[in-house]
Design a protein around this motif. Structure first.
Motif, PDB file in Angstrom:
ATOM      1  N   UNK A  18       0.828  -1.191   0.000  1.00 33.38           N
ATOM      2  CA  UNK A  18       0.000   0.000   0.000  1.00 33.38           C
ATOM      3  C   UNK A  18       0.869   1.250   0.000  1.00 33.38           C
ATOM      4  N   UNK A  19       0.460   2.307  -0.678  1.00 35.62           N
ATOM      5  CA  UNK A  19       1.284   3.511  -0.780  1.00 35.62           C
ATOM      6  C   UNK A  19       1.448   4.276   0.524  1.00 35.62           C
ATOM      7  N   UNK A  20       0.669   3.894   1.561  1.00 34.17           N
ATOM      8  CA  UNK A  20       0.813   4.572   2.852  1.00 34.17           C
ATOM      9  C   UNK A  20       1.469   3.683   3.900  1.00 34.17           C
ATOM     10  N   UNK A  21       1.822   2.465   3.530  1.00 31.33           N
ATOM     11  CA  UNK A  21       2.410   1.506   4.478  1.00 31.33           C
ATOM     12  C   UNK A  21       3.934   1.683   4.473  1.00 31.33           C
ATOM     13  N   UNK A  22       4.417   2.472   5.428  1.00 31.98           N
ATOM     14  CA  UNK A  22       5.840   2.810   5.449  1.00 31.98           C
ATOM     15  C   UNK A  22       6.711   1.573   5.640  1.00 31.98           C
ATOM     16  N   UNK A  23       6.295   0.655   6.497  1.00 29.93           N
ATOM     17  CA  UNK A  23       7.095  -0.545   6.738  1.00 29.93           C
ATOM     18  C   UNK A  23       7.203  -1.406   5.479  1.00 29.93           C
ATOM     19  N   UNK A  24       6.072  -1.576   4.803  1.00 33.34           N
ATOM     20  CA  UNK A  24       6.080  -2.390   3.593  1.00 33.34           C
ATOM     21  C   UNK A  24       6.914  -1.728   2.490  1.00 33.34           C
ATOM     22  N   UNK A  25       6.811  -0.409   2.366  1.00 32.37           N
ATOM     23  CA  UNK A  25       7.606   0.316   1.364  1.00 32.37           C
ATOM     24  C   UNK A  25       9.092   0.148   1.655  1.00 32.37           C
ATOM     25  N   UNK A  26       9.460   0.252   2.924  1.00 34.32           N
ATOM     26  CA  UNK A  26      10.873   0.101   3.293  1.00 34.32           C
ATOM     27  C   UNK A  26      11.344  -1.322   3.026  1.00 34.32           C
ATOM     28  N   UNK A  83       3.409  -0.282  -8.686  1.00 30.24           N
ATOM     29  CA  UNK A  83       1.985  -0.486  -8.404  1.00 30.24           C
ATOM     30  C   UNK A  83       1.522   0.398  -7.255  1.00 30.24           C
ATOM     31  N   UNK A  84       2.395   0.557  -6.229  1.00 26.93           N
ATOM     32  CA  UNK A  84       2.042   1.433  -5.117  1.00 26.93           C
ATOM     33  C   UNK A  84       1.904   2.876  -5.591  1.00 26.93           C
ATOM     34  N   UNK A  85       2.782   3.287  -6.472  1.00 24.83           N
ATOM     35  CA  UNK A  85       2.720   4.659  -6.987  1.00 24.83           C
ATOM     36  C   UNK A  85       1.428   4.885  -7.766  1.00 24.83           C
ATOM     37  N   UNK A  86       0.988   3.828  -8.471  1.00 23.58           N
ATOM     38  CA  UNK A  86      -0.223   3.936  -9.271  1.00 23.58           C
ATOM     39  C   UNK A  86      -1.455   4.102  -8.383  1.00 23.58           C
ATOM     40  N   UNK A  87      -1.424   3.525  -7.163  1.00 23.23           N
ATOM     41  CA  UNK A  87      -2.573   3.572  -6.265  1.00 23.23           C
ATOM     42  C   UNK A  87      -2.721   4.915  -5.576  1.00 23.23           C
ATOM     43  N   UNK A 113       6.557   9.369   0.305  1.00 24.46           N
ATOM     44  CA  UNK A 113       7.052   8.068   0.751  1.00 24.46           C
ATOM     45  C   UNK A 113       7.450   7.191  -0.437  1.00 24.46           C
ATOM     46  N   UNK A 114       6.541   7.033  -1.383  1.00 24.81           N
ATOM     47  CA  UNK A 114       6.811   6.155  -2.524  1.00 24.81           C
ATOM     48  C   UNK A 114       7.859   6.789  -3.450  1.00 24.81           C
ATOM     49  N   UNK A 115       7.744   8.089  -3.672  1.00 29.25           N
ATOM     50  CA  UNK A 115       8.716   8.756  -4.535  1.00 29.25           C
ATOM     51  C   UNK A 115      10.128   8.688  -3.984  1.00 29.25           C
ATOM     52  N   UNK A 116      10.260   8.822  -2.659  1.00 35.69           N
ATOM     53  CA  UNK A 116      11.582   8.716  -2.058  1.00 35.69           C
ATOM     54  C   UNK A 116      12.177   7.334  -2.231  1.00 35.69           C
ATOM     55  N   UNK A 117      11.326   6.311  -2.076  1.00 37.35           N
ATOM     56  CA  UNK A 117      11.794   4.935  -2.236  1.00 37.35           C
ATOM     57  C   UNK A 117      12.243   4.673  -3.674  1.00 37.35           C
ATOM     58  N   UNK A 118      11.434   5.129  -4.604  1.00 32.37           N
ATOM     59  CA  UNK A 118      11.791   4.921  -6.013  1.00 32.37           C
ATOM     60  C   UNK A 118      13.071   5.683  -6.380  1.00 32.37           C
ATOM     61  N   UNK A 119      13.249   6.861  -5.794  1.00 29.23           N
ATOM     62  CA  UNK A 119      14.463   7.625  -6.046  1.00 29.23           C
ATOM     63  C   UNK A 119      15.703   6.920  -5.536  1.00 29.23           C
ATOM     64  N   UNK A 120      15.615   6.323  -4.333  1.00 32.13           N
ATOM     65  CA  UNK A 120      16.753   5.580  -3.777  1.00 32.13           C
ATOM     66  C   UNK A 120      17.128   4.397  -4.661  1.00 32.13           C
ATOM     67  N   UNK A 121      16.112   3.674  -5.131  1.00 31.47           N
ATOM     68  CA  UNK A 121      16.384   2.519  -5.985  1.00 31.47           C
ATOM     69  C   UNK A 121      16.980   2.971  -7.320  1.00 31.47           C
TER      70      UNK A 121
END
Length: 367
Positions: free
Chosen positions: A17-25, A60-64, A79-87
């Motif tokens: 989910x795009x708001x689930x910080x733990x899952x995004x990390x 998929x999270x970004x799309x949601x 949250x999602x943009x930061x993760x994608x930027x790191x990758x």
């Protein structure tokens, strides 16, 4: 009856989910670990598709995010943009590292020892059935250069795109000389005074300015004039110039040099004769004829080039004192020498690119 179309060995993205910080990390850490573990550009490409492609968890999270309430979109996007930027940054850095490693590997494994003897003609023979060969103009130019080096002369070269001063003024061509007109010369840019050199004589002026006197140089090269291509003329052809500047040089030295050159090129029976002529850069000047034993129809005289004593104005233009130094110069066509040596009657045969011509003559050895 239903069927599962998902291949069992195809990794499926985590439902994040795009708001689930733990899952995004968690998926971000997994992606970063996969990037770090990639040991080739091919592996990294697969990692990129798996973790940043349109079916990846982060994509998929970004799309949601678009379906979230307005008040949650900003935080989710950060949250999602930061993760994608790191990758993405990790992928870029790893790609640069792997590209450098690949380049080093290529240098180690594909290094060629250029000092080894090559298998000449093999590639050409495989693709065409005919081995390649050196062109007679190239080999004749080298033969001429070798003759002059054997006499103790140097070989000089100059640019084919030449300044008008070197091509004309330094050689005593007056501003109204016919050779400076468009019907003889390719002018590249009127404002810059650039031309395609009409003879190799500009190298004489450059050599005098660069090397000083005494000077003994030969200058083979390609030249250009606005001639129509026919059996005896070409807009692109080849010349060799010779110039000697020293104290006490006379026409006798010129005649001896020309005779030696003729014998070295065409055999012990060859010799030269001089007929009065006019050239701006020599005084006195002469047309040079070659006694050619192999002439079609029997031995006879053939016009071969021009020569003479260097005009004092030419010496003055490059800062040489004509009261102390004198010299001689000469020039002849390399293409003409090839035609004489091999009995060719049509100049165009030299420029057709037919390998059979190069392989026919002894000077054109296999490439």
């Amino acid at each position: 009856m239903t069927s599962d179309t998902t291949l069992p060995d195809t990794p499926q993205p985590d439902a994040v989910g795009p708001t689930d910080a733990d899952a995004i990390e968690r998926v971000t850490t997994r992606a970063l670990d996969a990037v770090a573990a990639a040991d080739s550009l091919e592996t990294l490409k697969a990692v990129r598709i798996e973790h940043t492609g349109e079916r990846s968890a982060l994509a998929l999270a970004n799309r949601e995010i678009g379906s979230l309430p307005k008040e949650e979109k900003a935080a989710a996007g950060k949250l999602v943009g930061g993760a994608r930027g790191r990758v993405g940054a990790a992928l870029k850095a790893r790609e640069a590292e792997l590209a450098e490693l690949h380049a080093q590997h290529v240098l180690r494994t594909e290094t060629i020892d250029v000092t080894l003897t090559a298998a000449r003609g093999t590639a050409a023979a495989v693709t065409t059935g005919v081995a390649g060969a050196r062109h007679p103009i190239a080999t004749t130019s080298e033969q001429m250069a070798d003759i002059f080096v054997g006499m103790g002369w140097e070989i000089a070269e100059g640019p084919e795109v030449e300044h008008e001063w070197f091509n004309f003024d330094a050689l005593n061509f007056k501003p109204d000389h016919p050779a400076r007109q468009m019907q003889d010369t390719f002018f590249l840019d009127g404002d810059a005074h650039l031309v395609l050199r009409t003879h190799t004589s500009p190298v004489q002026a450059r050599a005098l300015l660069e090397r000083g006197v005494p000077l003994y140089v030969a200058c083979p090269g390609r030249v250009f004039r606005t001639d129509e291509l026919d059996a005896t003329h070409s807009p692109v052809f080849h010349q060799v110039e010779g110039i000697a500047i020293d104290e006490g040089l006379t026409m006798a030295h010129l005649k001896g040099t020309l005779d030696h050159f003729a014998k070295a090129m065409f055999g012990a029976d060859a010799r030269t004769r001089l007929r009065p002529a006019y050239f701006p850069f020599t005084e006195p000047s002469a047309e040079m004829d070659l006694w050619f034993p192999q002439k079609k129809g029997g031995p006879g005289w053939i016009e071969w080039g021009g020569c003479g004593m260097v005009n004092p104005n030419v010496l003055r233009s490059v800062g040489v004192d004509p009261e102390r130094y004198s010299g001689f110069a000469f020039g002849m066509g390399i293409d003409r020498a090839v035609m004489l040596k091999h009995g060719l009657e049509d100049l165009r045969d030299l420029f057709e690119g037919d390998m059979r011509l190069s392989r026919t003559y002894p000077l054109g050895g296999e490439a």
